[in-house]
Design a protein around this motif. Structure first.
Motif, PDB file in Angstrom:
ATOM      1  N   LEU A   1       1.163  -1.239   0.311  1.00 48.22           N
ATOM      2  CA  LEU A   1       0.285   0.367   0.186  1.00 48.22           C
ATOM      3  C   LEU A   1       0.771   1.197  -0.159  1.00 48.22           C
ATOM      4  O   LEU A   1       0.687   2.119  -0.866  1.00 48.22           O
ATOM      5  CB  LEU A   1      -0.817   0.273   1.163  1.00 48.22           C
ATOM      6  N   LYS A   2       1.952   0.762   0.973  1.00 49.40           N
ATOM      7  CA  LYS A   2       2.634   2.979   0.909  1.00 49.40           C
ATOM      8  C   LYS A   2       3.568   2.884  -0.435  1.00 49.40           C
ATOM      9  O   LYS A   2       3.709   3.644  -0.787  1.00 49.40           O
ATOM     10  CB  LYS A   2       3.970   1.939   2.086  1.00 49.40           C
TER      11      LYS A   2
ATOM     12  N   ILE B   1      -3.111   6.606   6.135  1.00 49.46           N
ATOM     13  CA  ILE B   1      -4.104   5.385   5.874  1.00 49.46           C
ATOM     14  C   ILE B   1      -5.336   5.644   7.002  1.00 49.46           C
ATOM     15  O   ILE B   1      -6.511   5.442   6.792  1.00 49.46           O
ATOM     16  CB  ILE B   1      -2.803   4.720   7.163  1.00 49.46           C
ATOM     17  N   ASN B   2      -5.636   7.118   7.323  1.00 46.41           N
ATOM     18  CA  ASN B   2      -6.158   8.277   7.851  1.00 46.41           C
ATOM     19  C   ASN B   2      -7.124   8.648   5.996  1.00 46.41           C
ATOM     20  O   ASN B   2      -8.436   9.742   6.546  1.00 46.41           O
ATOM     21  CB  ASN B   2      -5.999   9.262   8.841  1.00 46.41           C
TER      22      ASN B   2
ATOM     23  N   ALA C   1      -9.862   3.953   1.287  1.00 45.21           N
ATOM     24  CA  ALA C   1     -10.728   3.327   1.972  1.00 45.21           C
ATOM     25  C   ALA C   1     -11.491   1.712   1.665  1.00 45.21           C
ATOM     26  O   ALA C   1     -11.548   1.329   2.798  1.00 45.21           O
ATOM     27  CB  ALA C   1     -12.044   3.840   1.296  1.00 45.21           C
ATOM     28  N   VAL C   2     -10.396   1.443   0.775  1.00 45.11           N
ATOM     29  CA  VAL C   2     -10.559   0.151   0.382  1.00 45.11           C
ATOM     30  C   VAL C   2      -8.917  -0.878   1.137  1.00 45.11           C
ATOM     31  O   VAL C   2     -10.361  -2.415   2.245  1.00 45.11           O
ATOM     32  CB  VAL C   2     -10.914  -0.267  -0.997  1.00 45.11           C
ATOM     33  N   PHE C   3      -8.272  -0.399   1.514  1.00 44.14           N
ATOM     34  CA  PHE C   3      -7.375  -0.965   2.180  1.00 44.14           C
ATOM     35  C   PHE C   3      -8.582  -1.101   3.122  1.00 44.14           C
ATOM     36  O   PHE C   3      -8.015  -2.397   4.408  1.00 44.14           O
ATOM     37  CB  PHE C   3      -5.937  -0.484   2.455  1.00 44.14           C
TER      38      PHE C   3
ATOM     39  N   TYR D   1      -7.194  -7.211  -2.361  1.00 41.33           N
ATOM     40  CA  TYR D   1      -7.041  -5.081  -2.352  1.00 41.33           C
ATOM     41  C   TYR D   1      -7.026  -4.552  -3.854  1.00 41.33           C
ATOM     42  O   TYR D   1      -8.018  -4.014  -4.569  1.00 41.33           O
ATOM     43  CB  TYR D   1      -5.869  -4.969  -1.912  1.00 41.33           C
ATOM     44  N   GLU D   2      -6.650  -4.810  -4.217  1.00 42.42           N
ATOM     45  CA  GLU D   2      -6.648  -4.475  -5.877  1.00 42.42           C
ATOM     46  C   GLU D   2      -7.426  -4.815  -6.838  1.00 42.42           C
ATOM     47  O   GLU D   2      -7.567  -3.779  -7.570  1.00 42.42           O
ATOM     48  CB  GLU D   2      -4.986  -5.342  -7.153  1.00 42.42           C
ATOM     49  N   SER D   3      -8.087  -6.426  -6.939  1.00 39.75           N
ATOM     50  CA  SER D   3      -9.335  -6.637  -7.292  1.00 39.75           C
ATOM     51  C   SER D   3     -11.169  -5.985  -7.005  1.00 39.75           C
ATOM     52  O   SER D   3     -11.153  -5.188  -8.049  1.00 39.75           O
ATOM     53  CB  SER D   3      -9.256  -8.304  -6.793  1.00 39.75           C
TER      54      SER D   3
END
Length: 248
Positions: free
Chosen positions: A181-182, A198-199, A216-218, A237-239
């Motif tokens: 994610l980073k 992350i917020n 938001a998905v993460f 996550y990607e999907s």
């Protein structure tokens, strides 16, 4: 999506909830819920007109709640001085933004943009992201505050207390997806620090930027899979992120 029935029903049940939980607890809970949705014009509409917002025929509990709103807000939109709700409704109908305790606890975040982003998110990920930012996810540290017999330790890494922040950014067992994610957010042009990202505070990107949806998905997938006691994959996550982008 505005949960009008819950909103009005909660007003009707407030006296019962107050007797069980105390008025301050109920007020804080309801205010947090209402602030998640773009309902700024709802109170004034009910105060000035008898036309329903979301019902063709009002049930009795909705009509009762409408009368309470008229009494509390007043025909001119002013909050009655006799109302025990005056602080709640003053905050809800105020046109200017004033920070609350969530914002004051982490004043470095761009909360104004974060709150403006949430209503634009798809409904499927909005709730989890809202709860995370309000520190309302039922993680083990919060569960321990309610029931001291519950172990607050993270059941994955066993090395730290499971808070929402630990779950999203600090759990060693989730290091692979966290690092992904980073790197993904960096490639999408996010600026600032990882703890702010992350917020949803990712810099000066547009409110509908894909990076905001990705955060938001993460948060949503991480929380939902945690409840099912499994670790999500990067592909998961990607999907979901790709599917939601195509629907926007």
């Amino acid at each position: 999506m505005i949960h009008t029935e819950f909103f009005l029903g909660s007003l009707f049940l407030r006296q019962i909830l107050s007797s069980l939980l105390g008025p301050d607890t109920v007020d804080r809970f309801l205010l947090r819920y209402w602030l998640a949705f773009p309902t700024r014009g709802l109170l004034g509409l009910y105060a000035l007109t008898a036309a329903p917002v979301a019902f063709f025929h009002r049930p009795r509990h909705v009509e009762e709640a409408r009368r309470h709103i008229v009494q509390l807000v007043g025909v001119g939109g002013e909050v009655s001085l006799l109302s025990t709700h005056r602080k709640i409704y003053s905050t809800r109908i105020r046109t200017s933004f004033e920070p609350g305790h969530v914002e004051l606890a982490n004043s470095t975040l761009d909360w104004h943009t974060i709150w403006k982003t949430i209503p634009r998110l798809p409904f499927s990920v909005r709730d989890s992201f809202f709860l995370f930012n309000h520190r309302l996810l039922y993680t083990r540290d919060r569960a321990n505050l309610i029931d001291g017999t519950i172990n607050p330790e993270c059941d994955r890494c066993k090395s730290d207390i499971e808070s929402a922040e630990h779950l999203m950014t600090g759990c060693p067992s989730r290091a692979t997806t966290i690092n992904w994610l980073k790197n993904k957010l960096q490639s999408l042009g996010c600026s600032g620090t990882w703890t702010n990202w992350i917020n949803g505070d990712i810099g000066q990107l547009p409110l509908d930027a894909p990076a905001r949806l990705l955060v938001a998905v993460f948060v949503d997938i991480t929380w939902r899979t945690r409840q099912r006691k499994r670790l999500p994959s990067i592909a998961e996550y990607e999907s979901k992120w790709t599917q939601l982008i195509q629907r926007l």
